[in-house]
Enzyme design. Structure first.
Site, short mmCIF file in Angstrom:
data_model
loop_
_atom_site.label_atom_id
_atom_site.label_comp_id
_atom_site.label_asym_id
_atom_site.label_seq_id
_atom_site.Cartn_x
_atom_site.Cartn_y
_atom_site.Cartn_z
N LEU A 37 52.13 39.86 47.25
CA LEU A 37 50.79 40.42 47.04
C LEU A 37 50.30 40.01 45.66
O LEU A 37 51.06 40.03 44.69
CB LEU A 37 50.81 41.96 47.12
CG LEU A 37 50.63 42.61 48.48
CD1 LEU A 37 50.73 44.13 48.34
CD2 LEU A 37 49.30 42.23 49.12
N ASP A 38 49.01 39.67 45.56
CA ASP A 38 48.41 39.36 44.26
C ASP A 38 48.44 40.60 43.37
O ASP A 38 48.41 41.73 43.87
CB ASP A 38 46.96 38.91 44.43
CG ASP A 38 46.85 37.56 45.14
OD1 ASP A 38 47.78 36.76 45.02
OD2 ASP A 38 45.81 37.33 45.80
N PRO A 39 48.46 40.41 42.04
CA PRO A 39 48.47 41.57 41.13
C PRO A 39 47.32 42.55 41.38
O PRO A 39 47.50 43.76 41.26
CB PRO A 39 48.36 40.92 39.75
CG PRO A 39 49.00 39.58 39.92
CD PRO A 39 48.61 39.14 41.31
N ALA A 41 45.91 43.28 44.14
CA ALA A 41 46.00 43.93 45.45
C ALA A 41 46.98 45.10 45.38
O ALA A 41 47.91 45.11 44.57
CB ALA A 41 46.46 42.94 46.50
N ARG A 174 41.37 36.28 50.19
CA ARG A 174 40.45 35.71 49.18
C ARG A 174 39.72 34.49 49.73
O ARG A 174 38.53 34.28 49.43
CB ARG A 174 41.23 35.32 47.92
CG ARG A 174 41.59 36.48 47.02
CD ARG A 174 42.23 35.99 45.74
NE ARG A 174 43.57 35.47 45.94
CZ ARG A 174 44.14 34.52 45.21
NH1 ARG A 174 43.46 33.95 44.24
NH2 ARG A 174 45.38 34.12 45.45
#
Length: 289
Positions: A37-39, A41, A174
């Site tokens: 997971l992206d930071p 998110a 995204r």
């Protein structure tokens, strides 16, 4: 300690940060995660504890998200964490127009991953190249979006739409936000993202780090049984002495000429690991007992 932690990842943390924090809390070196997971998110991040790390590759790839897409804005990272490239008012945009445009993002679609992503090109991650100012185009990938449901629509200078997305592995939300903006010719970026399901784990049953610490201090924390995350795989039970031989790494005669991955149990219901059928034998892939 052996099993899974269904972690509710906090905002601003990388998946690697979460593994490091978990490792410290549970005092265990062998910790891993599924589905980065992206930071920016939040939400479900499956964490494997102990020998369960060997099962990560067998977890189902389906995921689900709640996302907010902001239209009229383009950024370098395709989310609000990046620098704004373009910004223009789109007060004339209608809900119906956006709804129609979203339909083309369902099913099997082609995506170019964001420039700031963990995808590797020639052995180097895209976000490392992007930070150095190097422009490298990521290869086009085919991903599958099972369903997009519109949850809310907010008009304004920079309209926002909330959506629920169910998709397969490798899908970048995204990229959907960016590409929706391109289709609408307005620009688009991801304003917020929460993962509601991943690899068989759901948000409603997840634990925050605060929950985890509280349970650990009280001595009530119990890792989730590893086979619960593998229910998508068919299962087989082995009777003695075949189960012992299999656990020793031996192939077992098995009347199935197909090639499929199976959950393997003993006759008394103990989860033994993962096997694969090949030419009428059951081959051990991961032995846990």
């Amino acid at each position: 300690m052996f099993g899974f932690l269904n972690l509710n990842k906090p905002f601003g943390w990388t998946s690697h940060d979460c593994v490091a924090k978990t490792r410290k809390l549970v005092r265990l070196k062998r910790v891993g995660h599924a589905g980065t997971l992206d930071p920016a998110a939040t939400g479900v991040l499956p964490i494997a504890l102990g020998k369960a790390t060997r099962l990560l590759q067998y977890l189902p790839g389906e995921k689900a998200y709640r996302a907010t897409i902001r239209l009229g804005v383009r950024t370098t990272t395709d989310d609000l964490q990046g620098e704004i490239i373009t910004e223009k008012s789109v007060t004339n945009l209608t809900f119906k127009t956006v709804e129609n445009a979203l339909q083309q993002f369902q099913g099997k679609i082609e995506q170019i991953p964001p420039s700031y992503s963990a995808i590797q090109v020639e052995g180097k991650r895209l976000y490392d190249l992007a930070r150095k100012g190097e422009t490298v185009e990521a290869p086009v990938r085919t991903v599958e979006v099972f369903k997009i449901e519109i949850l809310d629509w907010r008009e304004g200078e920079f309209p926002e739409i909330d959506v629920a997305i169910a998709c397969g592995t490798g899908t970048y939300i995204r990229a959907i936000a960016r590409d929706l903006g391109s289709v609408l010719e307005t620009g688009g970026t991801l304003a917020a993202l929460q993962r509601t399901a991943s690899s068989g784990f759901i948000l409603e049953n997840s634990l925050t780090f605060t929950d985890l610490e509280t349970q650990l201090q009280a001595g009530t924390f119990q890792p989730l049984s590893p086979d619960l995350a593998l229910q998508h795989l068919p299962s087989v039970s082995l009777s003695a002495p075949a189960d012992q031989k299999w656990c020793q790494g031996q192939k077992i005669a098995f009347a199935d000429s197909s090639s499929q991955i199976l959950r393997v149990y003993s006759e008394d219901g103990r989860f033994l690991g993962i096997g694969q059928t090949q030419d009428d034998v059951l081959v051990p892939l991961v032995v846990l007992v």
